[in-house]
Design an enzyme around this catalytic site. Structure first.
Site, mmCIF file in Angstrom:
data_model
loop_
_atom_site.group_PDB
_atom_site.id
_atom_site.type_symbol
_atom_site.label_atom_id
_atom_site.label_comp_id
_atom_site.label_asym_id
_atom_site.label_seq_id
_atom_site.Cartn_x
_atom_site.Cartn_y
_atom_site.Cartn_z
ATOM 1 N N ASP A 120 79.097 50.343 -5.552
ATOM 2 C CA ASP A 120 79.771 51.082 -4.498
ATOM 3 C C ASP A 120 79.137 50.786 -3.141
ATOM 4 O OD1 ASP A 120 81.636 53.407 -3.875
ATOM 5 O OD2 ASP A 120 79.759 54.219 -3.105
ATOM 6 N N GLU A 126 81.588 46.346 -3.769
ATOM 7 C CA GLU A 126 82.599 46.824 -2.838
ATOM 8 C C GLU A 126 82.115 46.623 -1.410
ATOM 9 O OE1 GLU A 126 84.833 50.888 -1.388
ATOM 10 O OE2 GLU A 126 82.678 50.789 -1.672
HETATM 11 C C1 GLC Z 1 83.398 53.864 -1.877
HETATM 12 C C2 GLC Z 1 84.260 54.507 -2.934
HETATM 13 C C3 GLC Z 1 84.902 55.729 -2.348
HETATM 14 C C4 GLC Z 1 83.815 56.689 -1.949
HETATM 15 C C5 GLC Z 1 82.813 56.023 -1.009
HETATM 16 C C6 GLC Z 1 81.568 56.826 -0.896
HETATM 17 O O1 GLC Z 1 84.131 53.439 -0.794
HETATM 18 O O2 GLC Z 1 85.193 53.598 -3.425
HETATM 19 O O3 GLC Z 1 85.801 56.339 -3.225
HETATM 20 O O4 GLC Z 1 84.366 57.805 -1.324
HETATM 21 O O5 GLC Z 1 82.399 54.762 -1.481
HETATM 22 O O6 GLC Z 1 80.831 56.751 -2.085
#
Ligand code: GLC
Ligand code: CA
Length: 537
Positions: free
Chosen positions: A205, A268
């Protein structure tokens, strides 16, 4: 040189199915999806043709951000079940030949995590420097101008110790301090814990935010900001994200992952394609791949999509593996963005491009965003910054399994509303319908898995005779496919390419032309995509 298709790893040949656990299947009738529910549906994921399932967070959490605020990295939230339930899920996955990927949330924890509870208790606590604490600015107020993704300053003052702590997201999600080697040690132990339990890797994440500028310089304004965008975009995250000193950390994560067979690290990062390269590692390997979100962001027209695919292909040096995504739990659903007809064309694109496809649950039946009335809003982003359409509840609605009450998701009222169309749009009906979106996705996954040219071959763009049509070939040693996608609502004629070329329809997005011999010119119906096997005659 291109990796030979037969030398590819499972995560290069295969596809990944993304499950948002709260919304997939509720087994105990509390309206919230859970692990036993997912376990019972793994057979479906296998039947569909996916190779791995990525679970959004299932850890104990106060749910300020629905699990992305982790209070214990090595447990299971009672709402989702127990560690035993997790082990049963793993056993069922193994039986089916499916791999499980966890969501790993290293940038921040919950404010209720014992590390943060200790950290905020005193400036001298041993956990103090596990988080990012700074004095107020000289004249008072936050230490710098950094903005939280979810609105407001990314600093919150804590009166107990008279300092501010940093949070890239909610104030309930304090950022860990990855410049502290103790944090890295503890967080690598977390990875080890799940790898020992048999998972085959992680979706990491918010990976680009792990390390911040050592001098905490102010971010510059973003000249491209347009009103209507999230206020966060008023500045460029120059000093608060995508810092080069995070790459050695990724290399050490990779080193650990590589001690376990067949693992994969996906990250991500919402960054321009040119920046994503670094996340594969520089000098030493980093992530197996950072997510490529370009199809989510791009205007939906053949020229724009064609050129972004070509550019991405050109920018990825040999050996770096591509990937493609149409949706996830943070973005409006593809069928809502481009309509259900074009969602079929998008599915053919996703599953015939070079690179690992990651599918968001429910997109395979054409689920759309669900309207969430004001009094049922759950997403903290929508609550903090209302009215801009930033809320993520609409794309997190319960999976539509059948036409029964609550779409077969639960016996009780679900935590988010079920789509009004679930009686017509559901897995049970579409399984029986040979022309359904589900049948299309399943057919494409099976064809992809069976053909080296599709899962591992070259991507060759083909000039298109019409701005509505995107054309490309996928080629391996002994096979050649042509993909023709009509992004428009009018019929289009296309030539087949080289003279003498002929072939046959492998699959049409409308599922009614398989086996049809192909002659030039080929007629594409409105909103039709065709996968053709071609050869020279
Ligand atoms: C990422 C996740 C999202 C979350 C954020 C904070 O972007 O995909 O859903 O709110 O991180 O952890
Ligand atoms: Ca439940």
């Amino acid at each position: 040189m291109m990796t030979r298709p037969d030398a590819l790893q499972w995560w290069q040949r295969g596809s990944i199915y993304h499950v948002y656990p709260r919304s997939f299947q509720d087994a105990n009738g509390d309206g919230i999806g859970d692990l036993p529910g997912i376990t019972g549906r793994l057979e479906y994921c296998r039947w569909l043709g996916c190779d791995a399932v990525w679970l959004s967070p299932i850890y104990p959490s106060p749910m300020a951000d629905f699990g992305y605020d982790v209070a214990d990295h090595t447990g299971v939230d009672p709402r989702f079940g127990t560690l035993d339930d997790f082990d049963r899920l793993m056993a069922e996955a193994r039986r089916l030949g499916l791999r499980i990927l966890m969501d790993y949330v290293p940038n921040h924890t919950s404010e209720q995590h014992p590390w943060f509870v200790a950290s905020r208790s005193s400036r001298h606590d041993p956990h103090r420097h596990w988080y990012v604490w700074r004095d107020p600015a000289p004249g008072g107020g936050p230490p710098n101008n950094w903005l939280s993704v979810f609105g407001g300053s990314s600093w919150t003052f804590d009166p107990t110790t008279g300092q501010y702590y940093l949070h890239s997201y909610l104030k309930e999600q304090p950022d860990l301090n990855w410049r502290n080697p103790e944090v890295e040690r503890a967080m690598l132990d977390v990875m080890r814990f799940w790898l020992e339990r048999g998972v085959h890797g992680f979706r990491i994440d918010s990976v680009s935010r792990l390390v911040k500028d050592a001098e905490f310089r102010d971010n510059p304004p973003n000249p491209d900001y347009r009103p209507g965008q999230a206020p966060y975009h008023q500045q460029r995250a120059t000093y608060s994200a995508d810092r080069p000193d995070l790459l050695p950390i990724l290399a050490r994560m990779r080193q650990l992952a590589d001690r376990y067979a067949d693992t994969v690290l996906l990250g991500e990062a919402y960054l321009p394609a040119a920046r994503l390269r670094a996340y594969y590692g520089e000098g030493r390997p980093g992530l197996h791949f950072p997510f490529n979100f370009q199809l989510i962001r791009s205007p939906w027209d053949a020229a724009a999509v064609g050129s972004l695919v070509e550019q991405y292909e050109a920018e990825l040096p040999a050996g770096l593996w591509p990937n493609w995504v149409l949706g996830n739990h943070d973005n409006h659903r593809v069928a809502t963005r481009i309509g259900r007809r074009q969602a079929r064309v998008a599915a053919m694109l996703l599953l015939t491009l070079r690179g690992t496809p990651v599918l968001y649950y429910g997109d395979e039946i054409g689920m759309v965003d669900v309207a969430v009335p004001a009094d049922r809003v759950r997403d903290p982003w929508e609550k903090n910054v209302p009215g801009l359409g930033l809320g993520r509840d609409p794309e997190r609605s319960p999976m539509q399994w059948d036409a029964g009450p609550h779409a077969g998701f639960s016996t009780a009222a679900p935590w988010l509303p079920v789509a009004g169309d679930h009686r017509q749009v559901n897995v049970a009906l579409q399984r029986e319908d040979p022309r359904s979106m589900l049948s299309l996705v399943r057919a494409l996954l099976a064809i992809r898995a069976a053909h080296p040219a599709l899962f591992g071959g070259r991507y060759v763009p083909v000039p298109s005779p019409h701005p509505d049509v995107m054309l490309y070939r996928r080629e391996a040693e002994n096979e050649r496919f042509l993909v023709a996608l009509n992004f428009g609502g009018a019929p289009r004629e296309i030539g087949l390419g080289s003279p003498g070329e002929r072939g046959s329809v492998v699959v049409s997005t409308l599922l009614d032309r398989a086996g049809e011999p192909v002659e030039t010119p080929l007629c594409l119906r409105p909103d039709e995509g065709l996968l053709l096997a071609v050869g020279s005659g």
